[in-house]
Design a protein around this motif. Structure first.
Motif, PDB file in Angstrom:
ATOM      1  N   CYS A 285       1.181  -1.005  -0.270  1.00 33.57           N
ATOM      2  CA  CYS A 285      -0.105  -0.157   0.355  1.00 33.57           C
ATOM      3  C   CYS A 285       0.555   1.012  -0.383  1.00 33.57           C
ATOM      4  O   CYS A 285       0.983   2.027  -0.868  1.00 33.57           O
ATOM      5  CB  CYS A 285      -0.858   0.326   1.134  1.00 33.57           C
ATOM      6  SG  CYS A 285      -2.058   1.316   0.868  1.00 33.57           S
TER       7      CYS A 285
ATOM      8  N   SER B  27       0.599   4.085  -3.024  1.00 29.18           N
ATOM      9  CA  SER B  27       0.314   5.560  -2.797  1.00 29.18           C
ATOM     10  C   SER B  27       1.904   6.819  -3.040  1.00 29.18           C
ATOM     11  O   SER B  27       0.893   7.552  -3.650  1.00 29.18           O
ATOM     12  CB  SER B  27      -0.026   5.342  -1.006  1.00 29.18           C
ATOM     13  OG  SER B  27       1.654   5.183  -0.503  1.00 29.18           O
TER      14      SER B  27
ATOM     15  N   GLU C 262     -11.616  -0.982  -7.388  1.00 28.25           N
ATOM     16  CA  GLU C 262     -10.788  -1.253  -6.397  1.00 28.25           C
ATOM     17  C   GLU C 262     -11.468  -2.474  -5.737  1.00 28.25           C
ATOM     18  O   GLU C 262     -11.101  -2.050  -4.344  1.00 28.25           O
ATOM     19  CB  GLU C 262     -10.254  -0.262  -5.769  1.00 28.25           C
ATOM     20  CG  GLU C 262      -9.027   0.419  -6.662  1.00 28.25           C
ATOM     21  CD  GLU C 262      -8.652   2.251  -5.809  1.00 28.25           C
ATOM     22  OE1 GLU C 262      -8.798   1.808  -4.628  1.00 28.25           O
ATOM     23  OE2 GLU C 262      -7.946   3.055  -6.629  1.00 28.25           O
TER      24      GLU C 262
ATOM     25  N   SER D 245      -8.202  -0.637  -0.135  1.00 27.43           N
ATOM     26  CA  SER D 245      -7.703   0.369  -0.301  1.00 27.43           C
ATOM     27  C   SER D 245      -8.944   0.811   0.576  1.00 27.43           C
ATOM     28  O   SER D 245      -8.921   1.973   1.020  1.00 27.43           O
ATOM     29  CB  SER D 245      -7.519   1.262  -1.664  1.00 27.43           C
ATOM     30  OG  SER D 245      -8.144   0.825  -2.330  1.00 27.43           O
TER      31      SER D 245
ATOM     32  N   TRP E   6      -5.190   9.090  -1.665  1.00 26.25           N
ATOM     33  CA  TRP E   6      -4.174   8.252  -1.220  1.00 26.25           C
ATOM     34  C   TRP E   6      -3.128   7.789  -0.096  1.00 26.25           C
ATOM     35  O   TRP E   6      -2.500   7.481   0.571  1.00 26.25           O
ATOM     36  CB  TRP E   6      -2.830   7.311  -2.336  1.00 26.25           C
ATOM     37  CG  TRP E   6      -4.323   6.717  -2.971  1.00 26.25           C
ATOM     38  CD1 TRP E   6      -5.292   6.415  -4.595  1.00 26.25           C
ATOM     39  CD2 TRP E   6      -4.192   5.580  -3.099  1.00 26.25           C
ATOM     40  NE1 TRP E   6      -5.447   4.723  -3.912  1.00 26.25           N
ATOM     41  CE2 TRP E   6      -5.070   4.185  -3.826  1.00 26.25           C
ATOM     42  CE3 TRP E   6      -2.966   4.537  -2.605  1.00 26.25           C
ATOM     43  CZ2 TRP E   6      -4.455   3.369  -4.274  1.00 26.25           C
ATOM     44  CZ3 TRP E   6      -3.657   2.965  -2.766  1.00 26.25           C
ATOM     45  CH2 TRP E   6      -4.223   2.117  -3.470  1.00 26.25           C
TER      46      TRP E   6
ATOM     47  N   TYR F 286      -4.316   6.491   2.630  1.00 25.91           N
ATOM     48  CA  TYR F 286      -3.885   5.579   3.201  1.00 25.91           C
ATOM     49  C   TYR F 286      -2.227   4.369   3.455  1.00 25.91           C
ATOM     50  O   TYR F 286      -2.505   3.923   3.999  1.00 25.91           O
ATOM     51  CB  TYR F 286      -3.896   5.106   0.922  1.00 25.91           C
ATOM     52  CG  TYR F 286      -5.429   4.986   0.935  1.00 25.91           C
ATOM     53  CD1 TYR F 286      -6.603   4.949   1.930  1.00 25.91           C
ATOM     54  CD2 TYR F 286      -5.922   4.721  -0.700  1.00 25.91           C
ATOM     55  CE1 TYR F 286      -8.436   4.892   1.145  1.00 25.91           C
ATOM     56  CE2 TYR F 286      -7.179   5.098  -0.788  1.00 25.91           C
ATOM     57  CZ  TYR F 286      -8.488   4.547   0.407  1.00 25.91           C
ATOM     58  OH  TYR F 286     -10.054   4.914  -0.510  1.00 25.91           O
TER      59      TYR F 286
ATOM     60  N   CYS G 189      -0.604   2.918   6.647  1.00 25.51           N
ATOM     61  CA  CYS G 189       0.163   1.813   6.410  1.00 25.51           C
ATOM     62  C   CYS G 189       1.314   2.220   7.197  1.00 25.51           C
ATOM     63  O   CYS G 189       2.081   1.140   7.824  1.00 25.51           O
ATOM     64  CB  CYS G 189      -0.448   1.336   5.086  1.00 25.51           C
ATOM     65  SG  CYS G 189      -1.530   0.021   4.393  1.00 25.51           S
TER      66      CYS G 189
ATOM     67  N   ILE H 183      -0.440  -1.871  -5.769  1.00 23.89           N
ATOM     68  CA  ILE H 183      -1.327  -1.936  -5.819  1.00 23.89           C
ATOM     69  C   ILE H 183      -2.334  -3.461  -5.894  1.00 23.89           C
ATOM     70  O   ILE H 183      -2.986  -3.652  -4.940  1.00 23.89           O
ATOM     71  CB  ILE H 183      -2.263  -0.419  -6.881  1.00 23.89           C
ATOM     72  CG1 ILE H 183      -1.511   1.032  -6.249  1.00 23.89           C
ATOM     73  CG2 ILE H 183      -3.932  -0.750  -6.668  1.00 23.89           C
ATOM     74  CD1 ILE H 183      -1.907   1.844  -7.011  1.00 23.89           C
TER      75      ILE H 183
ATOM     76  N   MET I  29      -2.344  -5.970  -3.301  1.00 27.12           N
ATOM     77  CA  MET I  29      -2.704  -5.772  -1.956  1.00 27.12           C
ATOM     78  C   MET I  29      -3.938  -6.549  -1.980  1.00 27.12           C
ATOM     79  O   MET I  29      -4.165  -6.744  -0.828  1.00 27.12           O
ATOM     80  CB  MET I  29      -3.112  -4.439  -1.991  1.00 27.12           C
ATOM     81  CG  MET I  29      -1.707  -3.428  -1.995  1.00 27.12           C
ATOM     82  SD  MET I  29      -2.504  -1.596  -2.113  1.00 27.12           S
ATOM     83  CE  MET I  29      -3.479  -0.968  -0.685  1.00 27.12           C
TER      84      MET I  29
ATOM     85  N   ASN J 160      -5.124  -9.676   0.882  1.00 30.13           N
ATOM     86  CA  ASN J 160      -6.867  -9.065   1.336  1.00 30.13           C
ATOM     87  C   ASN J 160      -8.030  -9.579   1.790  1.00 30.13           C
ATOM     88  O   ASN J 160      -8.418 -10.102   1.679  1.00 30.13           O
ATOM     89  CB  ASN J 160      -7.488  -7.253   0.499  1.00 30.13           C
ATOM     90  CG  ASN J 160      -8.992  -7.069   1.011  1.00 30.13           C
ATOM     91  OD1 ASN J 160      -8.706  -6.541   2.224  1.00 30.13           O
ATOM     92  ND2 ASN J 160      -9.281  -6.505   0.105  1.00 30.13           N
TER      93      ASN J 160
END
Length: 473
Positions: A180, A184, A304, A309, A396, A399, A403, A445, A448, A452
């Motif tokens: 992440c 970003s 997304e 995210s 972002w 985000y 993290c 990205i 992720m 997840n």
């Protein structure tokens, strides 16, 4: 000034980018079309959860609207921002250049039928969004200073930990956080600033523009604007996005509708062409396979869903019911893909600029569609792109910050060091060749989604129990 830096970053990132791409983001050939494995990973999850949760995207859609418009708001509930502010904060991260440039690429490759498959994919992606946002809110952590940390990093570490998978959950959370942060800096920052500045240059005379070769200045201006907003954290971001997101969506959609109604006599033919090409057995561009894959890829990359995210933005919502926050997130793919992306697609189709485009793709193709009505219309597109870019930068940054603080602590030094690095990348990104950087950040990205969705499969059963409990009360 940035030539040597560009080379160094490219040399550093290319081997890593290639490794991640080959291992995680390989593809296979289907009817002479390359299909990334990550697309199948996300689409399968969307289909699975839609059926597993009995299409909550339909059953609770009305409730989602009520949550968004404040019916369940209570200032005394734990959190930092309202439901609507969390929604617009998340939307500002997904409504970006992909809605303009990415859709144009999808239509160029897959033909008009790609628009229909975008809509269908977004429909199933709604439930996937609901699952991750609900869990992100359920497992959020409220710190002593009142700030909130939530999202995949929390339900991976704490949620899986509660199931007995402590080490696995911690590993997946750390892996997610690293990806992440990388995403970003690149796709959520450098790419946005770079492409927005390039459109400003194009709209003001291209090589004759007074801004030509002044990317550093554009990056500095973007950095100052974004820095002013993000300095106050999610509360400041929420106050800005609740006004910016509706405004920029309104400006863009109204502009698209103006073009569509200027060509209203072509609308029936265009709609017929969309359905015809979406199900055509012709193997050429725009046939079933081509339009299906192009449309699915655009929808997956646009809203997304499954990336993990958005739950970070929804977690601070003031609510004592994580399901309500999840229900509200059902609206995200609707606005982002079904409305905004479809507007772009319809403008490109109805103006016919995707035919014989002489190699023009992306934002240039969309700009050509706008220009077909009035020569000055690309200026409106430049404004829309700039707003989209700034909104994506804002979200972002949050985000990445959440993290970053998960890995390095929530102290002031940790917070401000991240913001300084993030804004520095904004300035550099406006002046660089970003190909290798973007390949790397895109890999980050979409990487992720791997930890997840693994977490979502493990935790979905307890979320289903929460729904049944709510329905029985």
């Amino acid at each position: 000034m940035f030539d040597n830096l560009d080379y160094k970053i490219e040399s550093l990132l290319k081997p890593t980018s290639d490794l991640i791409t080959n291992i995680i983001f390989g593809s296979f050939t289907f009817f002479e079309t390359q299909v990334p494995y990550i697309v199948l990973w996300l689409v399968f999850a969307s289909l699975y959860f839609s059926f597993y949760f009995n299409f909550v995207n339909i059953i609770y859609f009305k409730r989602a609207l009520k949550v968004a418009f404040g019916k369940y708001d209570d200032p005394n509930h734990p959190g930092e921002i309202t439901h609507f502010q969390s929604f617009t904060a998340a939307m500002s991260g997904t409504i970006g250049l992909g809605n303009i440039a990415g859709v144009a690429v999808a239509i160029s490759i897959g033909g008009p039928g790609a628009m229909l498959w975008m809509i269908i994919t977004a429909f199933f992606g709604m439930t996937l969004k609901f699952v991750e946002v609900s869990l992100g809110h359920k497992y959020r952590v409220i710190h002593k200073d009142g700030t909130v940390s939530g999202g995949a990093i929390r339900y991976l570490s704490d949620g899986l930990g509660n199931l007995g998978y402590v080490k696995t959950g911690k590993f997946l959370a750390v892996f997610f956080a690293i990806c992440c942060i990388g995403g970003s800096f690149g796709g959520g920052n450098m790419f946005q600033a770079n492409q927005a500045f390039q459109q400003i240059v194009e709209a003001t005379g291209s090589q004759d523009s007074p801004f030509y070769d002044k990317g550093w200045l554009g990056g500095l201006i973007f950095a100052l604007i974004v820095g002013f907003i993000i300095i106050g954290g999610i509360k400041s971001i929420g106050r800005v996005t609740e006004k910016l997101v509706p405004f920029m969506a309104f400006v863009y959609v109204i502009s698209c509708l103006y073009i569509i109604f200027s060509n209203i006599n072509l609308l029936p033919e265009s709609l017929a062409r969309i359905f015809e090409n979406a199900f055509s057995i012709d193997a050429s561009v725009g046939g079933l396979i081509g339009s299906l894959i192009a449309g699915v890829k655009r929808a997956v990359f646009s809203n997304e869903s499954g990336i993990g995210s958005a739950p970070i933005a929804y977690a601070p919502a003031k609510s004592d019911n994580h399901l309500n926050t999840g229900f509200m997130s059902l609206l995200s793919p609707v606005v982002d893909t079904i409305i905004v992306c479809s507007m772009t697609a319809l403008v490109i189709i109805i103006t016919g600029v995707y035919e014989n485009n002489t190699g023009i793709q992306g934002v240039e193709l969309t700009s050509r569609a706008f220009e077909s009505v009035f020569s000055w219309f690309p200026m409106i597109l430049a404004v829309a792109i700039t707003l989209f870019a700034i909104s994506t930068l804002i979200t972002w940054s949050y985000y990445g910050l959440r993290c970053w603080t998960y890995l390095f602590g929530i102290g002031n030094f940790s917070k401000y060091s991240f913001k300084f690095i993030f804004l520095s990348f904004t300035i550099v990104g406006s002046s660089m060749n970003l190909e290798s950087v973007i390949n790397f950040s895109d890999s980050m990205i979409f990487a992720m989604s791997v930890p997840n969705i693994i977490g979502l499969y493990f935790l979905s059963s307890e979320l289903k129990k929460d729904i049944k409990k709510m329905e029985n009360n």
